[in-house]
Enzyme design. Structure first.
Site, PDB file in Angstrom:
ATOM      1  N   SER A 133       0.800  -1.060  -0.077  1.00 28.55           N
ATOM      2  CA  SER A 133      -0.180  -0.145  -0.022  1.00 28.55           C
ATOM      3  C   SER A 133       0.802   1.261   0.116  1.00 28.55           C
ATOM      4  O   SER A 133       1.943   1.171   0.692  1.00 28.55           O
ATOM      5  CB  SER A 133      -0.910   0.096   1.383  1.00 28.55           C
ATOM      6  OG  SER A 133      -1.560   1.257   1.374  1.00 28.55           O
ATOM      7  N   PRO A 139       5.399   7.478   8.966  1.00 25.87           N
ATOM      8  CA  PRO A 139       5.009   6.599  10.022  1.00 25.87           C
ATOM      9  C   PRO A 139       3.839   7.350  10.736  1.00 25.87           C
ATOM     10  O   PRO A 139       3.154   6.532  11.518  1.00 25.87           O
ATOM     11  CB  PRO A 139       6.235   6.967  11.117  1.00 25.87           C
ATOM     12  CG  PRO A 139       7.382   7.751  10.264  1.00 25.87           C
ATOM     13  CD  PRO A 139       6.807   8.102   9.056  1.00 25.87           C
ATOM     14  N   ASP A 140       3.336   8.489  10.555  1.00 31.68           N
ATOM     15  CA  ASP A 140       2.118   9.254  11.091  1.00 31.68           C
ATOM     16  C   ASP A 140       1.118   9.003  10.110  1.00 31.68           C
ATOM     17  O   ASP A 140      -0.234   9.648  10.257  1.00 31.68           O
ATOM     18  CB  ASP A 140       2.548  10.615  11.483  1.00 31.68           C
ATOM     19  CG  ASP A 140       3.432  10.705  12.241  1.00 31.68           C
ATOM     20  OD1 ASP A 140       3.602  10.061  13.357  1.00 31.68           O
ATOM     21  OD2 ASP A 140       4.282  11.668  12.266  1.00 31.68           O
ATOM     22  N   HIS A 141       1.102   8.350   9.046  1.00 35.47           N
ATOM     23  CA  HIS A 141      -0.122   7.892   8.314  1.00 35.47           C
ATOM     24  C   HIS A 141      -1.445   7.699   8.805  1.00 35.47           C
ATOM     25  O   HIS A 141      -1.262   6.483   9.846  1.00 35.47           O
ATOM     26  CB  HIS A 141       0.344   6.862   7.199  1.00 35.47           C
ATOM     27  CG  HIS A 141      -0.709   6.961   6.167  1.00 35.47           C
ATOM     28  ND1 HIS A 141      -1.982   6.323   6.165  1.00 35.47           N
ATOM     29  CD2 HIS A 141      -0.574   7.416   4.841  1.00 35.47           C
ATOM     30  CE1 HIS A 141      -2.595   6.692   4.834  1.00 35.47           C
ATOM     31  NE2 HIS A 141      -1.531   7.064   4.085  1.00 35.47           N
ATOM     32  N   LYS A 155       3.696  -3.779   6.817  1.00 33.42           N
ATOM     33  CA  LYS A 155       3.388  -4.077   5.381  1.00 33.42           C
ATOM     34  C   LYS A 155       5.191  -3.831   4.873  1.00 33.42           C
ATOM     35  O   LYS A 155       5.591  -4.503   4.376  1.00 33.42           O
ATOM     36  CB  LYS A 155       2.422  -3.289   4.765  1.00 33.42           C
ATOM     37  CG  LYS A 155       1.215  -3.875   4.882  1.00 33.42           C
ATOM     38  CD  LYS A 155       0.402  -3.154   3.877  1.00 33.42           C
ATOM     39  CE  LYS A 155      -1.184  -3.598   4.168  1.00 33.42           C
ATOM     40  NZ  LYS A 155      -1.537  -5.107   3.512  1.00 33.42           N
TER      41      LYS A 155
END
Length: 253
Positions: A133, A139-141, A155
């Site tokens: 994806s 990292p803050d997605h 992932k």
């Protein structure tokens, strides 16, 4: 006929996995299809044929029978967050999401994918296609917050493991998945989540499935990782030349 490559798609009862499995079955002049589902219900959902195995990717012994004798592996397994029971849309606010016990991204998207890669490598598989994806560089997605699962982090760890495995691979980081017709759009490849800033950050599942199958056909798709999006339908010519598409990609990770 005898020497057709055998291709296993895992997560075959999932929404994108079903399309890949179906496409493989329809291309019986090119491939021998196999599927892996986690449950008997999943197997039934895709026709329940003898070429669909049941196994749990968290337990490598349970997936070995499906992997023995295959030439290529298409990994479409993924943890799926569930909406927390009791959400009332009439009260406003946002639903909360949870992962079921044992079905967290760490177990499914990391351990489960690592198990598949290890088993495939041990079985001498010649090509692994992994669908991931976009969003993994951040990292803050927001997706990482779902159920505190850090899904994109795990992932990406599996993607890195595959890229380091020595087995020829194609890593497809799909944009936002659309349930629209495939083959009707121009596909766009990118890297490092650059497409997320553009109008081309979504892609039909059917096109992701097609790219998985096409990747098996071309040397140009091997040892590559890319983001995949699409232009809106009707704005440009649909992609037909997949060799050219893969040739645009230069990044290995």
């Amino acid at each position: 006929m005898a020497n057709l490559p055998t291709v296993l798609v895992t997560g075959a009862s999932g929404r994108t996995g079903q399309i890949v499995y179906k496409k493989l079955k329809e291309s019986s002049d090119k491939y021998v299809a196999r599927g892996l589902a986690r449950t008997p219900e999943g197997k039934e959902k895709i026709g329940g044929g003898d070429d669909v195995f049941i196994g749990d990717i968290r337990d490598v012994d349970s997936i070995n029978p499906a992997i023995q004798g295959i030439d290529a592996l298409v990994i479409l397994t993924s943890a799926v967050p569930k909406m927390k029971p009791g959400f009332d849309p009439t009260k406003g606010g946002r639903p909360e999401f949870i992962f079921e016990d044992g079905q967290y991204p760490e177990q499914v998207d990391w351990i489960g994918q690592k198990n598949q890669i290890d088993a495939a490598k041990a079985a001498g598989v010649k090509h692994i296609v992994l669908v991931g994806s976009m969003g993994g560089t951040n990292p803050d997605h927001p997706l990482n917050k779902l159920g505190n699962g850090n899904i994109l982090v795990w992932k990406r760890k599996a993607e890195q493991y595959l890229a380091d495995s020595g087995t020829p691979y194609t890593i497809i980081r799909a944009g936002g998945l659309l349930d629209k017709e495939g083959g009707a759009r121009e596909l766009v490849v990118g890297k490092d989540d650059e497409l997320l800033q553009t109008e081309t950050k979504t892609v039909p599942r059917a096109d992701v499935a097609e790219v998985c199958i096409q990747a098996l056909l071309f040397e140009e798709a091997k040892f590559k990782a890319f983001d995949l999006g699409s232009k809106p339908e009707g704005t440009s010519s649909p992609t037909k030349d997949f060799k050219a598409l893969f040739s645009q990609v230069t990044s290995r990770f």
